[in-house]
Motif scaffolding. Sequence first.
Motif, PDB file in Angstrom:
ATOM      1  N   VAL A  99      24.119 -43.738 -16.858  1.00 28.82           N
ATOM      2  CA  VAL A  99      24.386 -42.557 -16.029  1.00 28.82           C
ATOM      3  C   VAL A  99      25.886 -42.273 -16.080  1.00 28.82           C
ATOM      4  O   VAL A  99      26.693 -43.196 -15.875  1.00 28.82           O
ATOM      5  CB  VAL A  99      23.936 -42.809 -14.566  1.00 28.82           C
ATOM      6  CG1 VAL A  99      24.157 -41.569 -13.715  1.00 28.82           C
ATOM      7  CG2 VAL A  99      22.477 -43.239 -14.514  1.00 28.82           C
ATOM      8  N   PRO A 100      26.292 -41.039 -16.381  1.00 25.43           N
ATOM      9  CA  PRO A 100      27.738 -40.750 -16.485  1.00 25.43           C
ATOM     10  C   PRO A 100      28.484 -41.112 -15.197  1.00 25.43           C
ATOM     11  O   PRO A 100      27.963 -40.898 -14.096  1.00 25.43           O
ATOM     12  CB  PRO A 100      27.791 -39.231 -16.717  1.00 25.43           C
ATOM     13  CG  PRO A 100      26.432 -38.820 -17.130  1.00 25.43           C
ATOM     14  CD  PRO A 100      25.470 -39.848 -16.611  1.00 25.43           C
ATOM     15  N   ASP A 101      29.681 -41.651 -15.376  1.00 24.39           N
ATOM     16  CA  ASP A 101      30.502 -42.018 -14.211  1.00 24.39           C
ATOM     17  C   ASP A 101      30.669 -40.837 -13.258  1.00 24.39           C
ATOM     18  O   ASP A 101      30.710 -41.016 -12.038  1.00 24.39           O
ATOM     19  CB  ASP A 101      31.900 -42.463 -14.672  1.00 24.39           C
ATOM     20  CG  ASP A 101      31.850 -43.826 -15.351  1.00 24.39           C
ATOM     21  OD1 ASP A 101      30.811 -44.508 -15.254  1.00 24.39           O
ATOM     22  OD2 ASP A 101      32.860 -44.188 -15.999  1.00 24.39           O
ATOM     23  N   ALA A 102      30.766 -39.630 -13.821  1.00 26.61           N
ATOM     24  CA  ALA A 102      30.988 -38.456 -12.968  1.00 26.61           C
ATOM     25  C   ALA A 102      29.809 -38.244 -12.019  1.00 26.61           C
ATOM     26  O   ALA A 102      29.994 -37.816 -10.873  1.00 26.61           O
ATOM     27  CB  ALA A 102      31.197 -37.210 -13.830  1.00 26.61           C
ATOM     28  N   VAL A 103      28.604 -38.549 -12.486  1.00 18.47           N
ATOM     29  CA  VAL A 103      27.419 -38.353 -11.634  1.00 18.47           C
ATOM     30  C   VAL A 103      27.319 -39.479 -10.601  1.00 18.47           C
ATOM     31  O   VAL A 103      27.045 -39.235  -9.426  1.00 18.47           O
ATOM     32  CB  VAL A 103      26.142 -38.256 -12.503  1.00 18.47           C
ATOM     33  CG1 VAL A 103      24.890 -38.285 -11.639  1.00 18.47           C
ATOM     34  CG2 VAL A 103      26.193 -36.974 -13.337  1.00 18.47           C
ATOM     35  N   VAL A 104      27.578 -40.717 -11.035  1.00 14.66           N
ATOM     36  CA  VAL A 104      27.578 -41.832 -10.077  1.00 14.66           C
ATOM     37  C   VAL A 104      28.664 -41.581  -9.025  1.00 14.66           C
ATOM     38  O   VAL A 104      28.444 -41.762  -7.818  1.00 14.66           O
ATOM     39  CB  VAL A 104      27.824 -43.182 -10.794  1.00 14.66           C
ATOM     40  CG1 VAL A 104      27.917 -44.325  -9.782  1.00 14.66           C
ATOM     41  CG2 VAL A 104      26.712 -43.461 -11.800  1.00 14.66           C
TER      42      VAL A 104
END
Length: 186
Positions: A99-104
């Motif tokens: 999961v992309p860091d931006a979404v987490v």
Amino acid sequence: MTASRRIFFALWPDPSVAQALDALAAEAHTVCGGRRMRRDTLHLTLAFLGDVDAAQFGVANAVADEVAQKVGAGGTALHIDRLACWKHNHIVWAGCDSVPDAVVGLADELAATLRRHGFQLDRRPFAAHVTLLRNARCGGELPPAPALDWPVREFVLAQSRPGPAGARYEIVGRWPLAGPPLQPMG
Ligand code: 2AM
């Protein structure tokens, strides 16, 4: 009785991604059965707030403004490359190996800010998934993993309305991941 609404923050796919997810649900349904989610309800939940009153609804919108300003650093993309079945709740879901860091970061920031404003959220860690089937039978061989790119340019506040054919969701606010928030609706 105070009117309440059931709300959650989510990522909502554009129509072409929703169509691809829906096709994946149809394939999985041939193996697992269960109940397919309507195409227009497919989403990825970032934070589930549950039933809120009018005052809390206002606070949730203010939280979203705050978070959008803080994390507003352009969009990202989810690479949907997992299809799996959870035995404990009989859900077939699509998700990402990574999961992309931006979404987490967005999910974490929403949760932290909501908690700071008095919301009690589920303590379980964020599990990024799109529910495709409910009441599914796990155990059969699922279709091959998908390879689907989902551009993420905004997050939304959605309201769940129960209905005879399952819940329907209405988007009641949208926040771009860069720049000032759009006018919340509802
Ligand atoms: P699910 O699809 O895995 O059931 C609207 O109900 C959305 O909020 C769905 O994505 C649902 O996830 C999620 N949701 C419902 N109850 C929740 C809870 N207690 N904690 C976290 N997410 C929840």
